[in-house]
Design an enzyme around this catalytic site. Sequence first.
Site, PDB file in Angstrom:
ATOM      1  CG  HIS A 112      10.661  -4.202  -8.314  1.00 52.01           C
ATOM      2  ND1 HIS A 112      10.871  -4.045  -6.952  1.00 52.01           N
ATOM      3  CD2 HIS A 112      10.162  -5.463  -8.454  1.00 52.01           C
ATOM      4  CE1 HIS A 112      10.522  -5.151  -6.312  1.00 52.01           C
ATOM      5  NE2 HIS A 112      10.075  -6.031  -7.197  1.00 52.01           N
ATOM      6  CG  ASP A 114       7.362  -8.646  -9.590  1.00 45.48           C
ATOM      7  OD1 ASP A 114       8.308  -8.119  -8.969  1.00 45.48           O
ATOM      8  OD2 ASP A 114       6.340  -9.102  -9.034  1.00 45.48           O
ATOM      9  CG  HIS A 255       6.209  -4.810  -5.760  1.00 39.82           C
ATOM     10  ND1 HIS A 255       5.908  -4.963  -7.110  1.00 39.82           N
ATOM     11  CD2 HIS A 255       7.082  -5.792  -5.462  1.00 39.82           C
ATOM     12  CE1 HIS A 255       6.569  -5.998  -7.581  1.00 39.82           C
ATOM     13  NE2 HIS A 255       7.304  -6.516  -6.607  1.00 39.82           N
ATOM     14  NE  ARG A 270       7.935 -12.784  -6.850  1.00 43.51           N
ATOM     15  CZ  ARG A 270       8.204 -12.707  -8.138  1.00 43.51           C
ATOM     16  NH1 ARG A 270       8.409 -13.792  -8.849  1.00 43.51           N
ATOM     17  NH2 ARG A 270       8.270 -11.542  -8.737  1.00 43.51           N
TER      18      ARG A 270
HETATM   19  O1  LIG Z   1       9.349  -9.754  -0.385  1.00 48.97           O
HETATM   20  C1  LIG Z   1       8.394  -9.048  -0.720  1.00 48.97           C
HETATM   21  O2  LIG Z   1       7.585  -8.574   0.058  1.00 48.97           O
HETATM   22  C2  LIG Z   1       8.174  -8.746  -2.183  1.00 48.97           C
HETATM   23  C3  LIG Z   1       9.300  -9.222  -3.030  1.00 48.97           C
HETATM   24  C4  LIG Z   1       9.080  -8.892  -4.469  1.00 48.97           C
HETATM   25  O3  LIG Z   1       9.431  -7.858  -4.941  1.00 48.97           O
HETATM   26  C5  LIG Z   1       8.401  -9.883  -5.301  1.00 48.97           C
HETATM   27  O4  LIG Z   1       8.060 -10.966  -4.830  1.00 48.97           O
HETATM   28  O5  LIG Z   1       8.179  -9.581  -6.479  1.00 48.97           O
HETATM   29 FE   LIG Z   2       8.865  -7.748  -7.020  1.00 48.71          FE
END
Ligand SMILES: O=C(O)CCC(=O)C(=O)O
Ligand SMILES: [Fe+2]
Length: 279
Positions: A112, A114, A255, A270
């Site tokens: 995906h 984000d 990702h 994040r």
């Molecule tokens: O947990 C992760 O490594 C990535 C998760 C994810 O898709 C994001 O933080 O956008």
């Molecule tokens: Fe993500």
Amino acid sequence: MTVVIKTKVADAAPSGGELSITPLTGAIGAAISGVRLADISEQQFQVIRQAFHDNCMLVFRDQFLTIDEHIAFAARWGEFEINAMSPYLDDYPMVLPLSNRGKDKAVTENWHYDSTFKAEPPAITMLSARDIPVGGDTMWCNQYLAYESLSPGLQTILQGVRAEFTGARLAKLYGLDKVPSSLHPVVRTHPETGRKALYIGKPGDTVPRLENMTSADSQPLLRHLYEHSTSPDRIYRHQWRNGDLVMWDNRCTMHYAVHDYGDATRELHRVTIAGDRPR
Ligand SMILES: O=C(O)CCC(=O)C(=O)O
Ligand SMILES: [Fe+2]
């Protein structure tokens, strides 16, 4: 200031305090070493910015940033994006803690971009690794190369085509009545590099259909583009270590967060930087 551009991973021995840029694969990603992100000059920042545009995602090992340092580094890239749906850290409305909610609730275990359900999806996402289990890798694919490796005929057909993107999985997770959605072009032009990237997502919940088409009509092409985008020769798979700071460009990469760690603890912070309407 000396900048060392390494040619391959095997060259990436620790260097005496020089900023060095080492490609992680032949297709996507670079590791930056010789810098502490909490303390970089404007000149170093400009080198990092160029490396980001050249490689689509960057890995900085052994940073162990505090929350304030993470925020201060992120602020150099633009405005923070605040996502109303998700629970943020107390006192830090721009920091979203990621933790293990269990594989059945893992909304990110698929390829995906984000928040594509938004009219203006985030430009950049940055994760700071705080407590990493065995496993829990994340993968990225290069969507410039996905577009450029399509046949010229299909590239032409896709110009001006838009797809519907929905937040159905998140809406279910947070018990929302209304599923947010947006229409975006499946070929977008990066606002800073000017390069075209294939802008898609997982056919089904995330990308139910192409504009003016039924789901049944759309699925074969959407499935083809999804499979094409995630070919192993355009992917980097990151094995996390505590202290990593990883950032990626949500305008040219997808990702996939691999959930292979059962009930083990996995904690990352994040921060996302706002983006503009894909065009
Ligand atoms: O947990 C992760 O490594 C990535 C998760 C994810 O898709 C994001 O933080 O956008
Ligand atoms: Fe993500």
